[in-house]
Write a protein that holds these residues in place. Structure first.
Motif, short mmCIF file in Angstrom:
data_model
loop_
_atom_site.label_atom_id
_atom_site.label_comp_id
_atom_site.label_asym_id
_atom_site.label_seq_id
_atom_site.Cartn_x
_atom_site.Cartn_y
_atom_site.Cartn_z
N GLU A 1 9.40 -1.28 7.45
CA GLU A 1 8.81 -2.61 7.26
C GLU A 1 8.75 -2.96 5.77
O GLU A 1 9.04 -4.08 5.37
CB GLU A 1 7.38 -2.65 7.82
CG GLU A 1 7.30 -2.52 9.33
CD GLU A 1 7.57 -3.83 10.03
OE1 GLU A 1 7.09 -4.87 9.56
OE2 GLU A 1 8.27 -3.82 11.06
N GLU A 2 8.35 -1.99 4.95
CA GLU A 2 8.22 -2.25 3.51
C GLU A 2 9.53 -2.04 2.77
O GLU A 2 10.02 -2.93 2.09
CB GLU A 2 7.13 -1.34 2.91
CG GLU A 2 5.72 -1.73 3.30
CD GLU A 2 5.34 -3.15 2.86
OE1 GLU A 2 5.95 -3.69 1.93
OE2 GLU A 2 4.43 -3.72 3.48
N TRP A 3 10.12 -0.84 2.92
CA TRP A 3 11.34 -0.55 2.17
C TRP A 3 12.49 -1.43 2.65
O TRP A 3 13.24 -1.99 1.86
CB TRP A 3 11.71 0.94 2.32
CG TRP A 3 12.91 1.30 1.51
CD1 TRP A 3 12.93 1.60 0.17
CD2 TRP A 3 14.27 1.38 1.95
NE1 TRP A 3 14.22 1.85 -0.23
CE2 TRP A 3 15.06 1.72 0.84
CE3 TRP A 3 14.90 1.18 3.19
CZ2 TRP A 3 16.43 1.89 0.92
CZ3 TRP A 3 16.27 1.33 3.27
CH2 TRP A 3 17.03 1.69 2.15
N GLY A 4 12.62 -1.55 3.97
CA GLY A 4 13.80 -2.21 4.53
C GLY A 4 13.66 -3.69 4.77
O GLY A 4 14.64 -4.40 4.94
N LEU A 5 12.42 -4.21 4.80
CA LEU A 5 12.25 -5.64 5.06
C LEU A 5 11.31 -6.30 4.05
O LEU A 5 10.87 -7.44 4.25
CB LEU A 5 11.69 -5.87 6.47
CG LEU A 5 12.66 -5.65 7.64
CD1 LEU A 5 11.97 -5.98 8.96
CD2 LEU A 5 13.90 -6.51 7.50
N GLY A 6 10.98 -5.59 2.97
CA GLY A 6 10.10 -6.18 1.95
C GLY A 6 8.75 -6.60 2.52
O GLY A 6 8.14 -7.55 2.04
N GLY A 7 8.28 -5.90 3.56
CA GLY A 7 6.99 -6.21 4.15
C GLY A 7 6.96 -7.49 4.97
O GLY A 7 5.90 -8.01 5.28
N ARG A 8 8.13 -8.01 5.35
CA ARG A 8 8.23 -9.30 6.05
C ARG A 8 7.32 -10.32 5.37
O ARG A 8 6.49 -10.96 6.01
CB ARG A 8 7.80 -9.17 7.52
CG ARG A 8 8.65 -8.23 8.34
CD ARG A 8 8.29 -8.33 9.82
NE ARG A 8 8.66 -7.13 10.53
CZ ARG A 8 9.66 -7.03 11.40
NH1 ARG A 8 10.38 -8.07 11.69
NH2 ARG A 8 9.93 -5.89 11.99
N GLU B 1 11.38 7.70 8.98
CA GLU B 1 12.39 6.63 9.10
C GLU B 1 12.77 6.11 7.72
O GLU B 1 13.95 5.95 7.41
CB GLU B 1 11.83 5.47 9.93
CG GLU B 1 11.90 5.66 11.42
CD GLU B 1 11.41 4.43 12.17
OE1 GLU B 1 11.08 4.56 13.33
OE2 GLU B 1 11.36 3.33 11.58
N ALA B 2 11.74 5.83 6.91
CA ALA B 2 12.01 5.29 5.57
C ALA B 2 12.83 6.28 4.75
O ALA B 2 13.76 5.91 4.03
CB ALA B 2 10.71 4.95 4.86
N LYS B 3 12.50 7.56 4.89
CA LYS B 3 13.21 8.57 4.11
C LYS B 3 14.68 8.66 4.51
O LYS B 3 15.58 8.68 3.66
CB LYS B 3 12.52 9.93 4.32
CG LYS B 3 12.96 10.95 3.31
CD LYS B 3 12.12 12.20 3.38
CE LYS B 3 12.70 13.24 2.44
NZ LYS B 3 12.27 14.58 2.76
N VAL B 4 14.91 8.68 5.82
CA VAL B 4 16.29 8.74 6.31
C VAL B 4 17.06 7.51 5.86
O VAL B 4 18.21 7.59 5.42
CB VAL B 4 16.31 8.85 7.86
CG1 VAL B 4 17.72 8.67 8.40
CG2 VAL B 4 15.74 10.18 8.29
N ALA C 1 0.84 -1.19 0.00
CA ALA C 1 0.00 0.00 0.00
C ALA C 1 0.88 1.25 0.00
O ALA C 1 0.58 2.24 -0.65
CB ALA C 1 -0.91 0.00 1.22
N SER C 2 1.98 1.18 0.72
CA SER C 2 2.89 2.31 0.79
C SER C 2 4.30 1.82 1.04
O SER C 2 4.51 0.85 1.75
CB SER C 2 2.46 3.23 1.94
OG SER C 2 3.55 4.04 2.30
#
Lengths: 108, 557
Positions: B48-55, B396-399, B42-43
């Protein structure tokens, strides 16, 4: 024997099966740490020195033993879902012989 | 034109191989950008999404991802190089290392997965924070992880460089011809990592791993028949290893480890296996799995890669029998070129190109995952913990995305600007350092017996001892410091892996100081986990699921 702390702890497990799983997982480590038992040239197998083919053999054995441990662990400690609050796991009466292993159900 | 002239010395630019390499690289780049749409979330605005592929990765994706992550291009270049020039102790220990690894993963990583799933941990340091409540210990674990990962990323570039050099580019006198290919490769990599996060290496890992399997299997079937069979290969290797090295006056290397080398061989294997899953990038790939059992199943099927690595190691000895001359474009011998050179000598150009692509793409996958892991560590455990505690998941994702660019830029400068040996020395140190976080991460998976300050002091003892002993290892030929990772184990008189010796001292210090702190009743800190957390699986509720923006707080129990 109070209910909440017990269900916050590790779900019940068949200790015997877990012990066998531990043995399965330890064997490759012990075998390969004993370098003196396999650091030799012969007997050769298809021209490969013993030192080489023996370690290749352990790659396969490790895979088999780890998979065995996986099946054992699944059986030894089936997953217990948690309650929606996530504060403790639920008791599953079905796979528990009359709730003998956890007797915390009574008051709930 | 200077590139072309220089390249002629080593057989010229291999146009066909280079074309194949570029085609593969472009295909992979497209796949990397497309990955952002794969299992579209969704985003993308959270770690969780960018760094872990949404687990969300299942057994097979995880298998390719972990395989692509752990068996890096540098491994593919360095292990056969070590076999070629130094023999079994320095090279073949990679096989027991990657066997011993899997029982360790099976036991520890499933617990770490469960507790991380429950509490939304993204990095190993997140877990240490939640379990110990100690910001100082968390910072120590985070900084160690970050520092150990950086040179590892840089070394992936060495893998690409080796391939390009044998293909005949990258060795010219001027900056553009020399560094431009690597520079472009890394910029493209940085861009698709930025947009797609962990999904990019997950997709590319499929290409990488399949290519590697094909290339190695073809090589070990085809090459031995060209150089007189395996018997001849092992004889040639034995002859070379037992010959006397002109500089040191000792044997060149070990064909089979001698009695004095058993400890070194065993401790290198065990120590490396224990250390590998303390690296943030290994944890990142682990936590991206969708269930606890994904990890355990993978521990049983990942040894397929160890088999492959063993075969690859033997290619170093095939090259001895084949008389491969790994000469760099600067005219100096460079053992790291041995496998690419072997392929160029014996395979048709197009297949050499496939092999080069396998190694070069093999560098992109771990480099992407490592930079994501290092960025997550910075974001969670330094930025959020110390600079901006109220950062939202979006911030967090941006940083993290921006940090991933900085990390890669730094790796580029490190390899292109400085002497390559710096990267190698730091990589060697990184392995020793990361091992010192083992007590804080693994012991906390089982017990809080160790006092958090004692763990910190133990870490400090291990770091200092490890760094000093690594510095004191002098290369017998070049007289340079950081000459290797093996030193005498104090009180035992045997040679052993420094990381493991430092770990034992770390452990002793942690036990002694725990007893001291306990005697003084020092503050034990707050544990936000409950024992049942370590057995949770997918579907079990997350502790902070109702609160996605605030700081990590345990639910009241």
């Amino acid at each position: 024997m109070s209910t909440p702390p017990q269900h916050r702890d590790a779900p019940p497990a068949n200790k015997g099966l877990l012990a066998i799983a531990v043995v399965c997982l330890s064997l490759p480590i012990i075998a390969l740490m004993l370098v003196g038992t396999y650091a030799k040239d012969g007997p050769r197998f298809l021209d490969f020195p013993f030192f080489i083919w023996y370690q290749f053999l352990w790659v396969a054995l490790c895979s088999i033993l780890t998979y065995t441990a996986y099946r054992l662990v699944l059986k030894a400690r089936p997953h217990r879902p948690m309650n929606p609050e996530g504060t403790e796991f639920l008791t599953d009466a079905a796979d528990e012989p009359n709730g003998a292993a956890n007797d915390g159900e009574a008051g709930r | 034109m200077s590139t072309l002239k220089l390249a002629q010395a080593t057989g010229g630019v291999n146009v066909v191989a280079l074309t194949v390499l570029i085609v593969f690289f472009l295909a992979v780049a497209i796949a990397g950008f497309w990955a952002a749409r794969w299992r579209r979330p969704a985003s993308m605005d959270s770690l969780e999404e960018w760094g872990l592929g949404g687990r969300s990765f299942g057994t097979w994706v995880t298998w390719f991802l972990l395989g692509g992550d752990l068996y890096t291009a540098y491994t593919f270049v360095a292990v056969p190089a070590a076999m070629f020039s130094l023999g079994a102790v320095s090279g073949f220990f990679a096989v027991p290392y990657t066997i011993v690894l899997y029982p360790i993963i099976f036991v520890f990583m499933s617990r770490l997965w469960s507790v991380s799933h429950r509490h939304g941990y993204v990095t190993p340091a997140d877990f240490v924070q939640g379990r110990s409540g100690s910001r100082a210990l968390t910072l120590a674990v985070a900084v160690t992880g970050f520092l150990a990962t950086m040179p590892y990323i840089a070394l992936q570039l060495v893998g690409i460089q080796a391939v390009l050099e044998v293909a005949g580019v990258g060795g010219g006198g001027n900056w553009v011809a020399k560094d431009a290919p690597i520079f472009i490769a890394f910029v493209v990599l940085a861009l698709y990592t930025y947009t797609s996060g962990l999904r990019a290496p997950a997709i590319i890992a499929f290409v990488k791993d399949i290519l590697i399997y094909i290339v190695i299997i073809v090589a070990v079937i085809y090459l031995p028949s060209k150089v007189g069979g395996w018997g001849n290969i092992f004889n040639a290797a034995q002859q070379k290893m037992e010959s006397t090295n002109a500089v040191t006056g000792k044997a060149t290397g070990a064909f089979i480890p001698g009695a004095g080398q058993y400890w070194a061989y065993a401790t290198l294997a065990l120590g490396s296996a224990m250390a590998l899953f303390m690296y943030p990038h290994s944890v990142t790939a682990t936590l991206s799995a969708k269930s606890r059992n994904t990890i355990r199943k993978n521990a049983a099927i990942l040894p397929a890669y160890s088999f492959l690595l063993g075969l690859l190691a033997l290619l170093g000895w095939v090259a001895i029998a084949a008389g491969t001359k790994p000469i760099g474009l600067d005219g100096k011998p460079n053992p790291q070129l041995v496998v690419p050179q072997l392929f160029e000598d014996f395979f048709p150009s197009w297949f050499a190109g496939v092999a080069f692509a396998a190694i070069a793409i093999g560098a992109l996958v771990p480099a992407a995952i490592m930079s994501i892991a290092a960025s997550n560590t910075f974001t969670r455990n330094i930025y959020k913990a110390w600079i901006k505690p109220d950062a939202t998941p979006k911030q967090e994702a941006k940083v993290s995305k921006l940090t991933s660019l900085v990390v890669k830029a730094f790796a580029l400068v490190f390899v292109l600007g400085l002497d390559k040996t710096n990267a190698l020395n730091f990589q060697l140190l990184g392995g020793i350092w990361i091992m010192q976080t083992f007590p804080s991460i693994v012991f906390y998976l089982y017990t809080r017996w160790f006092h958090r300050r004692a763990l910190l002091l133990g870490w400090a003892v291990g770091m200092v001892y490890g760094t000093v002993s690594a510095y004191n290892v002098v290369n017998p030929a070049t007289k340079a410091h950081f000459g290797g990772s093996v030193a005498e184990i104090p009180g035992l008189g045997e040679m052993g892996y420094i990381a493991l010796t430092a770990f034992v001292l770390n452990l002793i210090a942690a036990v002694v100081f725990t007893l001291v702190f306990r005697a003084f009743k020092a503050d034990e800190g707050k544990d936000e986990t409950i024992p049942a957390d370590f057995f949770a699986d997918a579907g079990d509720p997350r502790v902070e699921k109702l609160d996605t923006s605030g700081p990590v707080t345990p639910s009241s129990h």
